[in-house]
Scaffold this motif. Structure first.
Motif, PDB file in Angstrom:
ATOM      1  N   ILE A   1      41.583  44.569  41.800  1.00  0.00           N
ATOM      2  CA  ILE A   1      40.261  45.150  41.580  1.00  0.00           C
ATOM      3  C   ILE A   1      40.342  46.676  41.526  1.00  0.00           C
ATOM      4  N   TYR A   2      41.484  47.240  41.982  1.00  0.00           N
ATOM      5  CA  TYR A   2      41.672  48.693  41.940  1.00  0.00           C
ATOM      6  C   TYR A   2      42.179  49.185  40.592  1.00  0.00           C
TER       7      TYR A   2
ATOM      8  N   THR B   1      25.684  42.475  38.669  1.00  0.00           N
ATOM      9  CA  THR B   1      25.324  41.066  38.585  1.00  0.00           C
ATOM     10  C   THR B   1      26.539  40.166  38.364  1.00  0.00           C
ATOM     11  N   GLU B   2      27.708  40.757  38.114  1.00  0.00           N
ATOM     12  CA  GLU B   2      28.989  40.050  38.162  1.00  0.00           C
ATOM     13  C   GLU B   2      30.042  41.058  38.569  1.00  0.00           C
ATOM     14  N   LEU B   3      31.021  40.621  39.383  1.00  0.00           N
ATOM     15  CA  LEU B   3      32.146  41.489  39.738  1.00  0.00           C
ATOM     16  C   LEU B   3      33.310  40.628  40.192  1.00  0.00           C
ATOM     17  N   GLY B   4      34.498  41.230  40.174  1.00  0.00           N
ATOM     18  CA  GLY B   4      35.675  40.544  40.683  1.00  0.00           C
ATOM     19  C   GLY B   4      36.925  40.902  39.932  1.00  0.00           C
ATOM     20  N   VAL B   5      37.946  40.080  40.098  1.00  0.00           N
ATOM     21  CA  VAL B   5      39.212  40.204  39.366  1.00  0.00           C
ATOM     22  C   VAL B   5      39.150  39.261  38.175  1.00  0.00           C
TER      23      VAL B   5
ATOM     24  N   GLY C   1      41.221  34.067  36.452  1.00  0.00           N
ATOM     25  CA  GLY C   1      40.617  34.467  37.707  1.00  0.00           C
ATOM     26  C   GLY C   1      41.627  34.869  38.756  1.00  0.00           C
ATOM     27  N   TRP C   2      41.106  35.254  39.924  1.00  0.00           N
ATOM     28  CA  TRP C   2      41.952  35.779  41.001  1.00  0.00           C
ATOM     29  C   TRP C   2      43.043  34.805  41.423  1.00  0.00           C
ATOM     30  N   GLN C   3      42.800  33.492  41.323  1.00  0.00           N
ATOM     31  CA  GLN C   3      43.783  32.525  41.792  1.00  0.00           C
ATOM     32  C   GLN C   3      45.090  32.613  41.016  1.00  0.00           C
TER      33      GLN C   3
ATOM     34  N   TYR D   1      42.709  38.727  48.201  1.00  0.00           N
ATOM     35  CA  TYR D   1      41.513  38.896  47.377  1.00  0.00           C
ATOM     36  C   TYR D   1      40.324  39.334  48.230  1.00  0.00           C
ATOM     37  N   ALA D   2      40.184  38.732  49.410  1.00  0.00           N
ATOM     38  CA  ALA D   2      39.092  39.143  50.286  1.00  0.00           C
ATOM     39  C   ALA D   2      39.184  40.626  50.619  1.00  0.00           C
TER      40      ALA D   2
END
Length: 470
Positions: free
Chosen positions: A329-330, A376-380, A395-397, A416-417
């Motif tokens: 995410i960085y 309204t959306e965020l993440g990896v 996705g992150w997985q 991820y957390a």
């Protein structure tokens, strides 16, 4: 949070509804939900192609500068080498994404939006409450890497109210498990059953609730903006005006990640949002405007969106943006390449995540338009092109092994957390941010690799429980 190595609808037009594209135009074909419209009416681009072309500018910005037509080679420029913003109040230095070099401004790479991630959802009915669908099983979600056992997690310490939220598409027990933590700032949902909305507010009365009806992509090239706004209001009104939805929903989005191919189209979009906001406000409904995809729109476009921001501001509306990056995410921020615990400061910014700070510092604040903001959306999201990491990842997985190999710990859910907590700490530094919705909990089929139900849910539940809403 620390551990061993771990700090740890589709709707149909009603009879008599105005045609939003009526201006004696040729008949156009509306793409199916989830497909991307073209930017300049060229052949359709895939999401990966869009983001690939956009992110190519991360390592190299070459543009014709407005100084006698000269060209500046900035091929050595990257996010980590850029100066931070001045912390002097009222001073807005040129920095990402509007980079200034030797007094010149090279062309800024355009970031393409992420297309809608949710599958088409029919308009809700007031029939029996939807049957709970279990979160995808291990057969559909890549398992946590097996080369290490789940570590013993050290709890996060107490802190200020979290601004993390959830994007959900269906009713599921995990939703209420997270809400009972007391720390969920905002929920965005495609499940509009009024009983579900009531239960969300009963479980978490301080959580803001945003709804979105499923609509085909907005066609801007021949849009009759006022007719389209009236059509949207006609579609939404029967749902939003239900007594329980009116009492429980705090805001309503319109079209998801609209794409304008040129300035004329962008002005049509602005006019649409102005009129939609005005119409909804007449009925006492709040608009969440924009909802632009990652890196959108281009910086030079934003001044033309100010009328929509002003209208929303006049009616207590909110701005919606999406922010994703990968392999972490960085990535492509001023904290990229600074390790597992990079920290965050108010002057940090980025090309993808933390890009919202550029908009506010360089456009909205100087114009007196620092409207409340919701991611309204965020993440990896691995569909960012020209990036490190496994190229087929989504996705992150799909990044857990990469993270383990690059110093982020051997337990992917914890890693991820941590990244989501980092983003939360950034949002907490900006008073205009109401919250950001992690994509996704209880998500749609096809997006299982983004699912945070399970181990991530457990870690975030503990974090949120010590960062409650007040």
């Amino acid at each position: 949070m620390t551990a061993e190595n771990l700090p740890t609808s589709s709707s149909t037009d009603g009879q008599g509804s105005p045609d939003p594209n009526s201006e004696q135009k040729p008949e156009t074909t509306v793409p199916k939900q989830g497909r991307q419209t073209s930017l300049e009416r060229q052949p359709l681009w895939s999401r990966r192609r869009f983001l690939g072309a956009a992110a190519a500018g991360l390592g190299m910005l070459v543009g014709a500068c407005r100084n006698g037509g000269s060209t500046v080679d900035v091929s050595a420029l990257d996010a980590s080498s850029l100066p931070a913003a001045s912390s002097t109040p009222g001073a807005y230095n040129g920095y990402l994404p509007w980079v200034q070099m030797r007094g010149l401004r090279p062309a800024v790479p355009a970031f393409a939006p992420t297309p809608p991630k949710a599958t088409t959802t029919p308009f809700p009915t007031d029939t029996p409450f939807p049957t709970e669908t279990p979160i995808p099983t291990e057969t559909s979600i890549p398992p946590t890497p097996t080369y290490t056992p789940t570590p013993t997690v050290t709890p996060f310490p107490p802190g200020p109210p979290s601004k993390l939220g959830l994007f959900i598409t269906r009713n599921h027990p995990s939703v209420f498990n997270m809400l009972r933590s007391g720390g969920v700032a905002v929920v965005k949902t495609l499940e509009l059953d009024f009983r579900f909305a009531r239960q969300i507010k009963e479980a978490a009365p301080y959580t803001k609730l945003i709804g979105r009806i499923d609509l085909p992509q907005l066609q801007l090239q021949n849009l009759n903006a006022k007719a389209a706004a009236q059509d949207f209001a006609n579609r939404l009104w029967p749902l939003a005006d239900h007594p329980e939805r009116r009492n429980h929903f705090d805001g309503w989005e319109a079209y998801n990640e609209p794409v304008a191919g040129n300035l004329d189209e962008f002005k049509r979009l602005t006019e649409f949002e102005v009129e939609r906001t005005r119409l909804l406000a007449q009925g006492g409904f709040r608009s969440v405007i924009g909802n632009f995809g990652t890196g959108q729109p281009a910086p030079e476009m934003w001044e033309h969106f100010l009328p929509a921001v002003a209208e929303a501001q006049a009616h207590d509306g909110w701005l919606g943006l999406h922010e994703y990056s990968a392999p972490t995410i960085y990535y492509a921020s001023t904290r990229d390449n600074q390790g597992r615990y990079p920290g965050i400061a108010p002057h940090d910014t980025g090309w993808l995540t933390l890009r919202y700070r550029q908009l506010y510092n360089q456009v909205l604040k100087p114009a007196g338009r620092a409207i409340p903001l919701v991611m309204t959306e965020l993440g990896v999201d691995g569909l960012v092109g020209n990036r490190p990491g496994p190229q087929d990842a989504m996705g992150w997985q799909h990044f857990q092994t990469y993270w383990a190999q690059h110093g982020f710990g051997s337990w992917g859910p914890g890693a991820y957390a941590e990244q989501l907590v980092w983003y939360d700490q950034a949002m907490q530094q900006d008073s205009y941010v109401l919250g950001g919705c992690i994509f996704a909990l209880a998500g749609s089929p096809g997006w299982e690799s983004y699912e945070i139900g399970g181990h991530v849910e457990s870690v975030l539940h503990q974090y949120l429980s010590v960062h409650p809403q007040r």
